[in-house]
Scaffold this motif. Structure first.
Motif, mmCIF file in Angstrom:
data_model
loop_
_atom_site.group_PDB
_atom_site.id
_atom_site.type_symbol
_atom_site.label_atom_id
_atom_site.label_comp_id
_atom_site.label_asym_id
_atom_site.label_seq_id
_atom_site.Cartn_x
_atom_site.Cartn_y
_atom_site.Cartn_z
ATOM 1 N N VAL A 114 1.267 -23.503 6.360
ATOM 2 C CA VAL A 114 1.786 -22.794 5.071
ATOM 3 C C VAL A 114 0.522 -22.457 4.093
ATOM 4 O O VAL A 114 0.863 -21.486 3.710
ATOM 5 C CB VAL A 114 2.945 -23.469 4.472
ATOM 6 C CG1 VAL A 114 4.085 -23.892 5.369
ATOM 7 C CG2 VAL A 114 2.465 -24.827 3.578
ATOM 8 N N THR A 115 -0.242 -23.305 4.098
ATOM 9 C CA THR A 115 -1.419 -23.000 2.743
ATOM 10 C C THR A 115 -2.322 -22.100 3.306
ATOM 11 O O THR A 115 -3.057 -21.425 2.814
ATOM 12 C CB THR A 115 -1.771 -24.476 2.488
ATOM 13 O OG1 THR A 115 -2.327 -25.301 3.581
ATOM 14 C CG2 THR A 115 -0.920 -25.302 1.600
ATOM 15 N N ASN A 116 -2.845 -22.310 4.658
ATOM 16 C CA ASN A 116 -3.953 -21.520 5.310
ATOM 17 C C ASN A 116 -3.557 -20.623 6.382
ATOM 18 O O ASN A 116 -4.421 -20.003 6.816
ATOM 19 C CB ASN A 116 -4.997 -22.669 5.851
ATOM 20 C CG ASN A 116 -5.793 -23.551 4.711
ATOM 21 O OD1 ASN A 116 -5.711 -22.918 3.637
ATOM 22 N ND2 ASN A 116 -6.134 -24.754 5.027
ATOM 23 N N TYR A 117 -2.225 -20.470 6.830
ATOM 24 C CA TYR A 117 -1.872 -19.473 7.684
ATOM 25 C C TYR A 117 -0.813 -18.383 7.089
ATOM 26 O O TYR A 117 -0.835 -17.280 7.341
ATOM 27 C CB TYR A 117 -1.347 -20.154 8.920
ATOM 28 C CG TYR A 117 -1.523 -19.299 10.366
ATOM 29 C CD1 TYR A 117 -2.843 -19.125 10.857
ATOM 30 C CD2 TYR A 117 -0.494 -18.823 10.731
ATOM 31 C CE1 TYR A 117 -2.941 -18.536 12.017
ATOM 32 C CE2 TYR A 117 -0.581 -17.985 11.961
ATOM 33 C CZ TYR A 117 -1.879 -17.881 12.569
ATOM 34 O OH TYR A 117 -2.026 -17.141 13.663
ATOM 35 N N VAL A 118 0.050 -18.840 6.593
ATOM 36 C CA VAL A 118 1.082 -18.110 5.834
ATOM 37 C C VAL A 118 0.357 -17.201 4.769
ATOM 38 O O VAL A 118 1.062 -16.105 4.498
ATOM 39 C CB VAL A 118 2.179 -18.941 5.250
ATOM 40 C CG1 VAL A 118 2.969 -18.079 4.411
ATOM 41 C CG2 VAL A 118 2.973 -19.548 6.104
ATOM 42 N N THR A 119 -0.817 -17.705 4.237
ATOM 43 C CA THR A 119 -1.467 -16.921 3.102
ATOM 44 C C THR A 119 -2.268 -15.666 3.721
ATOM 45 O O THR A 119 -2.877 -15.062 2.904
ATOM 46 C CB THR A 119 -2.361 -17.890 2.441
ATOM 47 O OG1 THR A 119 -3.301 -18.592 3.546
ATOM 48 C CG2 THR A 119 -1.494 -18.758 1.542
ATOM 49 N N LYS A 120 -2.295 -15.412 4.788
ATOM 50 C CA LYS A 120 -2.831 -14.342 5.774
ATOM 51 C C LYS A 120 -2.029 -13.016 5.382
ATOM 52 O O LYS A 120 -0.970 -13.036 5.640
ATOM 53 C CB LYS A 120 -3.396 -14.701 7.006
ATOM 54 C CG LYS A 120 -4.382 -15.612 7.091
ATOM 55 C CD LYS A 120 -4.761 -15.948 8.682
ATOM 56 C CE LYS A 120 -5.675 -17.081 8.594
ATOM 57 N NZ LYS A 120 -6.027 -17.515 10.011
ATOM 58 N N PRO A 121 -2.759 -11.949 5.188
ATOM 59 C CA PRO A 121 -2.056 -10.610 4.984
ATOM 60 C C PRO A 121 -0.999 -10.077 6.342
ATOM 61 O O PRO A 121 -0.095 -9.633 6.153
ATOM 62 C CB PRO A 121 -3.190 -9.758 4.651
ATOM 63 C CG PRO A 121 -4.221 -10.348 4.075
ATOM 64 C CD PRO A 121 -4.005 -11.781 4.744
ATOM 65 N N ASP A 122 -1.690 -10.451 7.431
ATOM 66 C CA ASP A 122 -1.155 -10.080 8.716
ATOM 67 C C ASP A 122 0.291 -10.494 8.863
ATOM 68 O O ASP A 122 1.193 -9.976 9.179
ATOM 69 C CB ASP A 122 -2.005 -10.080 9.830
ATOM 70 C CG ASP A 122 -2.445 -11.499 10.145
ATOM 71 O OD1 ASP A 122 -2.300 -12.359 9.219
ATOM 72 O OD2 ASP A 122 -2.873 -11.548 11.114
ATOM 73 N N LEU A 123 0.312 -11.778 8.499
ATOM 74 C CA LEU A 123 1.782 -12.494 8.586
ATOM 75 C C LEU A 123 2.899 -11.757 7.442
ATOM 76 O O LEU A 123 3.906 -11.419 7.966
ATOM 77 C CB LEU A 123 1.571 -14.013 8.495
ATOM 78 C CG LEU A 123 2.912 -14.630 8.462
ATOM 79 C CD1 LEU A 123 3.886 -14.369 9.824
ATOM 80 C CD2 LEU A 123 2.547 -16.224 8.358
ATOM 81 N N ALA A 124 2.313 -11.788 6.388
ATOM 82 C CA ALA A 124 3.208 -11.057 5.252
ATOM 83 C C ALA A 124 3.567 -9.571 5.741
ATOM 84 O O ALA A 124 4.650 -9.322 5.406
ATOM 85 C CB ALA A 124 2.341 -11.126 3.977
ATOM 86 N N VAL A 125 2.745 -8.805 6.224
ATOM 87 C CA VAL A 125 2.891 -7.569 6.583
ATOM 88 C C VAL A 125 4.018 -7.609 7.743
ATOM 89 O O VAL A 125 4.885 -6.804 7.984
ATOM 90 C CB VAL A 125 1.799 -6.665 7.017
ATOM 91 C CG1 VAL A 125 2.154 -5.468 7.790
ATOM 92 C CG2 VAL A 125 0.750 -6.442 5.957
ATOM 93 N N ALA A 126 3.816 -8.450 8.617
ATOM 94 C CA ALA A 126 4.727 -8.536 9.794
ATOM 95 C C ALA A 126 6.164 -8.854 9.401
ATOM 96 O O ALA A 126 7.243 -8.560 9.826
ATOM 97 C CB ALA A 126 4.333 -9.978 10.940
ATOM 98 N N LEU A 127 6.221 -9.943 8.468
ATOM 99 C CA LEU A 127 7.607 -10.166 7.644
ATOM 100 C C LEU A 127 8.191 -8.960 6.909
ATOM 101 O O LEU A 127 9.256 -8.893 6.914
ATOM 102 C CB LEU A 127 7.399 -11.594 7.054
ATOM 103 C CG LEU A 127 7.128 -12.741 7.768
ATOM 104 C CD1 LEU A 127 6.590 -13.785 6.790
ATOM 105 C CD2 LEU A 127 8.339 -13.178 8.548
#
Length: 416
Positions: free
Chosen positions: A324-337
């Motif tokens: 959650v702290t070092n992977y969810v904070t990446k833009p590509d995951l946020a864009v996919a969601l």
């Protein structure tokens, strides 16, 4: 509880690779080293749409760290099922849900604070970080914000109304011309809807909870039942069935969007989730803030935040913190969601990435920029039902003073 596995990656049988994207902040250290997990498996719970979007990222995280990642879709009652499973020791390591769960989850010992560095926090929308902060600690990593706005059919209503009175006048004219059958689609139903009426309630001077010196909501300062709330509901009553007829119990969560897309009303109070139906129906629309009462305060919608939480009783808490702290904070995951369900990303870099392709995004954000963070304190659970029923009763013609005073007593009794 219906759970189905959305994605599983093979166990690579490797020790977790070292990784890190934190900073050197002494007081708020980020997770710098990937943890070594005993079972090498990370279990994530989310709803159907988000589970599907998370699958490839879970696979990638698993491959990079030599672990199995199971993304499981929980179709109904995710929060309740998570608390129950947590108490039984059978829950996930990470759960995805709304920020207003936090008070209940913390009260039940179901989630841990997350270890976000100061630099990481600054990468997010400030309101989103505030929403996931409870008792001075950050309990979730936010990924999306949401709020309601006024969506209007521009063929019927070319100009955004400046006040609710302007909207009512326009809606009445459209009804008289038989161009619409409803003045406004703002869902209430027989049990009311505190979330959707809230902008008008605040514009009329009402409030739910006061705030403490640190800015947190104060459950001891209940606004419902106070003179301000009675005055607010008196104004809402004038819009109701015995008044202008703009607010009606026949407009519900099941039919409000459909009534708008069926061109039976020019104005809809709703969120980003309504846009897909409007587009499908070929409605020419625009988005603007919910207008307030003339001479009143600004109409403030609730701002909600979707977030990732680390389960306090998960089997791989260190691995969950890393995710959650070092992977969810990446833009590509946020864009996919965002692509799975178009709600404004909380991560500024992700928001900037998608706003160019979605003009609605900035309009919803503008409509919510002065909104109020939906209270996450446990006392909020006592608000929804009595407040909603009071709203519906007042819309139907009940006396505002008696109705709201009674609702305040009910809520106060439940909080104590």
């Amino acid at each position: 509880m219906r759970i189905r596995t959305a994605g599983v990656v093979a166990v690579l049988g490797l020790a977790l690779a070292a990784s890190g994207c934190g900073d050197n902040s002494k007081d708020e250290p980020a997770a710098k080293d990937s943890p070594k997990a005993a079972s090498g498996k990370l279990v994530i719970w989310a709803d159907d749409k988000r589970a599907a979007a998370l699958k490839p990222f879970g696979e990638k995280f698993g491959q990079e760290n030599g672990v199995t990642v199971e993304v499981q879709a929980v179709s109904k009652d995710l929060q309740t099922n998570f608390v129950t499973a947590s108490q039984q020791g059978s829950g996930p390591d990470v759960v995805v849900g709304a920020h207003d769960w936090i008070g209940n989850l913390v009260q039940n010992g179901a989630i841990d604070p997350v270890q976000l560095a100061a630099e990481q926090k600054s990468a997010f929308n400030e309101t989103a970080v505030k929403a996931v902060t409870f008792n001075g600690q950050v309990y979730g990593v936010p990924y999306a914000t949401e709020n309601i706005a006024l969506i209007r059919n521009t063929e019927l209503a070319p100009e955004a109304p400046k006040t609710i009175e302007d909207l009512v006048a326009s809606g009445k004219k459209l009804k008289a011309e038989k161009k619409a059958s409803e003045i406004l689609c703002l869902q209430s139903g027989q049990n009311g809807d505190a979330y959707h009426i809230y902008p008008l309630y605040t514009s009329a001077g009402g409030y739910l909870f006061g705030t403490a010196a640190n800015g947190d909501y104060d459950p001891k300062d209940l606004g419902v039942g106070k003179p301000e709330s009675i005055a607010a509901f008196q104004k809402i009553a004038k819009l109701g069935e015995k008044g202008d007829g703009a607010l009606k119990r026949s407009i519900t969560g099941e039919n409000s969007i459909a009534t708008f897309t069926g061109k039976k009303c020019a104005y809809l109070v709703s969120g980003p989730w309504a846009i897909a139906d409007a587009k499908k129906a070929g409605i020419k629309y625009d988005i603007s803030p919910v207008p307030g009462f003339a001479g009143g305060k600004e109409a403030q919608p609730f701002v909600g935040v979707q977030s990732f939480y680390v389960a306090a009783k998960g089997k791989n808490k260190a691995l969950a913190q890393e995710f959650v702290t070092n992977y969810v904070t990446k833009p590509d995951l946020a864009v996919a969601l965002y692509n799975a369900e178009p709600r404004p990303p909380a991560l500024t870099a992700a928001f900037d990435q998608v706003k160019g392709t979605d003009p609605d995004l900035a309009k919803f954000s503008e409509a919510g920029k002065n909104g109020q963070v939906l209270p996450a304190i446990p006392a909020m659970a006592a608000i929804w039902d009595p407040f909603g029923k009071a709203e519906a009763a007042v819309i139907g013609g009940a006396d505002p003073t008696k109705t709201v005073t009674a609702a305040g007593k009910t809520i106060s009794g439940q909080i104590k």
